[in-house]
Design a protein around this motif. Structure first.
Motif, PDB file in Angstrom:
ATOM      1  N   UNK A 189     -13.240  16.856   8.264  1.00 54.69           N
ATOM      2  CA  UNK A 189     -12.053  17.280   7.549  1.00 54.69           C
ATOM      3  C   UNK A 189     -11.184  16.107   7.110  1.00 54.69           C
ATOM      4  N   UNK A 190     -11.192  15.037   7.872  1.00 56.48           N
ATOM      5  CA  UNK A 190     -10.361  13.883   7.504  1.00 56.48           C
ATOM      6  C   UNK A 190     -10.824  13.237   6.210  1.00 56.48           C
ATOM      7  N   UNK A 191     -12.035  13.595   5.753  1.00 55.62           N
ATOM      8  CA  UNK A 191     -12.529  13.045   4.496  1.00 55.62           C
ATOM      9  C   UNK A 191     -12.294  13.995   3.332  1.00 55.62           C
ATOM     10  N   UNK A 192     -11.290  14.831   3.449  1.00 50.70           N
ATOM     11  CA  UNK A 192     -10.981  15.723   2.334  1.00 50.70           C
ATOM     12  C   UNK A 192     -10.505  14.943   1.120  1.00 50.70           C
ATOM     13  N   UNK A 193     -10.072  13.697   1.325  1.00 44.19           N
ATOM     14  CA  UNK A 193      -9.600  12.793   0.276  1.00 44.19           C
ATOM     15  C   UNK A 193      -8.280  13.238  -0.329  1.00 44.19           C
ATOM     16  N   UNK A 194      -7.643  14.248   0.262  1.00 44.22           N
ATOM     17  CA  UNK A 194      -6.362  14.696  -0.264  1.00 44.22           C
ATOM     18  C   UNK A 194      -5.227  13.940   0.412  1.00 44.22           C
ATOM     19  N   UNK A 195      -4.274  13.529  -0.368  1.00 41.84           N
ATOM     20  CA  UNK A 195      -3.120  12.834   0.183  1.00 41.84           C
ATOM     21  C   UNK A 195      -1.860  13.298  -0.540  1.00 41.84           C
ATOM     22  N   UNK A 196      -0.759  13.301   0.173  1.00 39.07           N
ATOM     23  CA  UNK A 196       0.493  13.726  -0.422  1.00 39.07           C
ATOM     24  C   UNK A 196       1.127  12.614  -1.240  1.00 39.07           C
ATOM     25  N   UNK A 197       1.824  13.000  -2.292  1.00 39.65           N
ATOM     26  CA  UNK A 197       2.524  12.033  -3.141  1.00 39.65           C
ATOM     27  C   UNK A 197       3.760  12.710  -3.723  1.00 39.65           C
ATOM     28  N   UNK A 198       4.587  11.918  -4.369  1.00 36.68           N
ATOM     29  CA  UNK A 198       5.787  12.447  -4.994  1.00 36.68           C
ATOM     30  C   UNK A 198       5.793  12.075  -6.476  1.00 36.68           C
ATOM     31  N   UNK A 199       6.002  13.059  -7.317  1.00 38.16           N
ATOM     32  CA  UNK A 199       6.047  12.830  -8.760  1.00 38.16           C
ATOM     33  C   UNK A 199       7.319  12.073  -9.126  1.00 38.16           C
ATOM     34  N   UNK A 200       7.322  11.402 -10.280  1.00 38.66           N
ATOM     35  CA  UNK A 200       8.528  10.697 -10.726  1.00 38.66           C
ATOM     36  C   UNK A 200       9.753  11.608 -10.802  1.00 38.66           C
ATOM     37  N   UNK A 201       9.501  12.912 -11.003  1.00 38.05           N
ATOM     38  CA  UNK A 201      10.609  13.865 -11.096  1.00 38.05           C
ATOM     39  C   UNK A 201      11.074  14.368  -9.738  1.00 38.05           C
ATOM     40  N   UNK A 202      10.365  13.929  -8.672  1.00 35.19           N
ATOM     41  CA  UNK A 202      10.773  14.310  -7.329  1.00 35.19           C
ATOM     42  C   UNK A 202       9.974  15.429  -6.704  1.00 35.19           C
ATOM     43  N   UNK A 203       9.161  16.139  -7.491  1.00 30.61           N
ATOM     44  CA  UNK A 203       8.364  17.227  -6.929  1.00 30.61           C
ATOM     45  C   UNK A 203       7.177  16.687  -6.135  1.00 30.61           C
ATOM     46  N   UNK A 204       6.736  17.452  -5.127  1.00 36.44           N
ATOM     47  CA  UNK A 204       5.559  17.029  -4.363  1.00 36.44           C
ATOM     48  C   UNK A 204       4.289  17.133  -5.190  1.00 36.44           C
ATOM     49  N   UNK A 205       3.332  16.280  -4.894  1.00 41.69           N
ATOM     50  CA  UNK A 205       2.048  16.264  -5.578  1.00 41.69           C
ATOM     51  C   UNK A 205       0.932  16.069  -4.569  1.00 41.69           C
ATOM     52  N   UNK A 206      -0.269  16.437  -4.988  1.00 37.05           N
ATOM     53  CA  UNK A 206      -1.480  16.132  -4.238  1.00 37.05           C
ATOM     54  C   UNK A 206      -2.314  15.171  -5.073  1.00 37.05           C
ATOM     55  N   UNK A 207      -2.800  14.112  -4.452  1.00 34.60           N
ATOM     56  CA  UNK A 207      -3.666  13.160  -5.143  1.00 34.60           C
ATOM     57  C   UNK A 207      -4.948  12.962  -4.341  1.00 34.60           C
ATOM     58  N   UNK A 208      -5.943  12.395  -5.013  1.00 32.49           N
ATOM     59  CA  UNK A 208      -7.221  12.110  -4.364  1.00 32.49           C
ATOM     60  C   UNK A 208      -7.307  10.639  -3.994  1.00 32.49           C
ATOM     61  N   UNK A 209      -7.735  10.390  -2.760  1.00 31.48           N
ATOM     62  CA  UNK A 209      -8.009   9.019  -2.347  1.00 31.48           C
ATOM     63  C   UNK A 209      -9.385   8.618  -2.865  1.00 31.48           C
TER      64      UNK A 209
END
Length: 257
Positions: A189-209
């Motif tokens: 599961x730790x290799x889901x490659x999903x990581x949290x991020x924040x958009x320039x506008x302040x909203x939360x985002x999901x990105x891929x490692x």
């Protein structure tokens, strides 16, 4: 059973006009199977086994023919496509299901989010064996390789017990340049490659490692990176035969009587 006596549902989560399903359906039809294609009208990647809003409403459809095969699109998810086909909405009920070819791999424990894999698991829930096939590229050059692998996998699964499901990841390379075929564990599961991020506008985002430089040996991630077709049999939801939770809850609730 001879191919001509078996009806195979072809579906996907990229849409009924996607190049993956247009490569897959002819590869299966060429083996002599009676092919039925039902897939989403548009991209439904990542929807898992969702079938929200399917009861009590008309479902919009479209269809077009290519190469002698009719491709049906539905306004819904891959799981809904499988459900409609297995209740007879598109004629004779299919005997088997092949889902794909998905653009991009489906690896690791988080594959239950994949619409491609969920379609196969939905089929198993209806008592049908299924194969989910993905290719390791977002811009594949070798659809035919994955189509050939899917066709051979379908031939293998025909005599297996009903409800058998395989998820298969295929390198994007010519068939004669595959390193081989291996049974693969699911990357943890730790290799889901999903990581949290924040958009320039302040909203939360999901990105891929990026891919791991040191994937777990024997996992679908590692074998695919090494050029192998990674094959993983999977089982959907099933109960654990352990009454510990029920016993503990009954004890806790006994004080309310």
């Amino acid at each position: 059973m001879a191919p001509e006596n078996l009806r195979v549902l072809i579906t996907n989560d990229d849409g009924y006009q996607a190049p993956g399903i247009r490569a897959l359906a002819p590869a299966i039809a060429e083996l002599g199977y009676d092919v039925l294609v039902v897939a989403p009208l548009d991209d439904q990647s990542g929807v898992g086994s969702a079938r929200a809003g399917m009861v009590g409403r008309p479902i919009r459809t479209a269809s077009e023919e290519a190469g002698g095969i009719t491709y049906h699109g539905i306004d819904g998810t891959p799981a809904l496509a499988v459900t409609l086909a297995t209740v007879g909405a598109f004629g004779a009920i299919p005997d088997l299901v092949v889902s794909g070819i998905n653009r991009g791999h489906n690896i690791g424990v988080p594959i239950f989010h994949s619409g491609t894999v969920a379609a196969a698991l939905t089929a198993a829930g209806q008592g049908k064996s299924a194969v989910a096939v993905s290719i390791d590229s977002e811009d594949p050059a070798h659809w035919a390789t994955a189509g050939a692998v899917a066709a051979e996998a379908l031939t293998w699964i025909v005599p297996e017990p009903a409800g058998t499901v395989l998820t298969i990841n295929v390198p994007d390379r010519p068939l004669d340049q595959l390193a081989g075929v291996r049974h693969a564990s699911l990357a943890p599961i730790k290799r889901s490659r999903l990581t949290g991020a924040t958009a320039p506008t302040g909203e939360p985002m999901i990105e891929l490692e990026p891919p791991s430089p040191n994937p777990v040996p024997g996992s679908d991630e590692a074998l695919l990176a090494a050029g192998y077709v990674a094959v993983t049999p999977i089982i959907g939801i099933r109960e654990v035969k352990d009454d510990t939770a029920a016993t503990a809850l009954a004890k806790r609730l006994s004080g309310y009587r």
